[in-house]
Write a protein that holds these residues in place. Structure first.
Motif: not given
Length: 248
Positions: A1-12, A34-40
């Motif tokens: 099971m994979k995670n996807w972590l990105s630093s791209a967030f808009h409006g911060t 199963g963690i997704f973090c990115g794209d708001n």
């Protein structure tokens, strides 16, 4: 099971503080899969099935050029789902606006679109920006972007890249039957104009993805599109990715 972590967030205003908050939340999750973090979007305990699609993820890695591109993986997976459905239907494929052509290139790679010689993929964009244009300026808008995108699809002869304002250019270059359509125009008038011309050309069962529908920054598009679709008996499904989904 994979995670996807990105630093791209808009409006911060302070990503370091936001990142600390995300990490704190992750630390208290009992099953850190199963963690997704990115794209708001921050979510956990999900299958994230697109991460197990090896050809798709390989194409993502080949075509992304920055962290913002990388954060869009869930949105692109949604477009690929709709496109694959379109391959089972009659008609061609449309994307307004394609910007750098990254999403379309990922799609073409995954379905080997060049071999579908009886199908056509129409891409539209202004590609440049000046103050007279209603769309928002993007980092890579330039006088050379059109040529860059054409070169990107030089090996896929059944892709047509058209420069011009939507919906005006649709009178010159557009398919008669559409199996899948993706609208990402960042402008309410342009999207309604595109729908006025193209929606009736979508065949039964065709998927429409509205990239901006669920985003507050583009709320005028939702406010214009909801009554437009309601008059025709449709309701747009808002997705957690910020996209809207309609099946003809």
């Amino acid at each position: 099971m994979k995670n996807w972590l990105s630093s791209a967030f808009h409006g911060t205003q302070n990503y370091e503080i936001m990142h600390f908050g995300f990490q704190t939340a992750i630390n208290v999750i009992s099953d850190q899969r199963g963690i997704f973090c990115g794209d708001n979007l921050f979510t956990y305990n999900k299958n994230l099935s697109f991460l197990d699609d090896q050809p798709f993820m390989a194409s993502i890695e080949r075509n992304v050029t920055n962290e913002i591109d990388r954060s869009l993986v869930w949105r692109i997976a949604t477009v690929l789902w709709g496109f694959r459905r379109g391959l089972t239907l009659e008609g061609d494929f449309v994307e307004c606006a394609c910007y750098k052509g990254m999403t379309a290139r990922v799609i073409c790679d995954n379905v080997d679109f060049a071999r579908h010689t009886d199908r056509h993929y129409y891409l539209y964009d202004l590609f440049d920006h000046d103050p007279s244009m209603p769309h928002l300026p993007m980092l890579e808008h330039s006088a050379r972007l059109y040529d860059d995108v054409c070169r990107k699809f030089a090996d896929v002869p059944n892709v047509t890249v058209t420069q011009g304002r939507v919906p005006d250019t649709l009178a010159q270059v557009a398919p008669e039957k559409i199996a899948f359509m993706h609208l990402d125009l960042n402008n309410a008038d342009a999207e309604i104009g595109a729908l006025d011309v193209l929606f009736d050309r979508m065949v039964p069962g065709a998927v429409l993805v509205l990239d901006d529908y669920g985003w507050l920054d583009y709320r005028p598009q939702k406010l214009a599109e909801d009554p437009w679709f309601l008059k025709r008996g449709y309701h747009v499904l808002e997705l957690p990715t910020g996209q809207g989904l309609v099946i003809k």
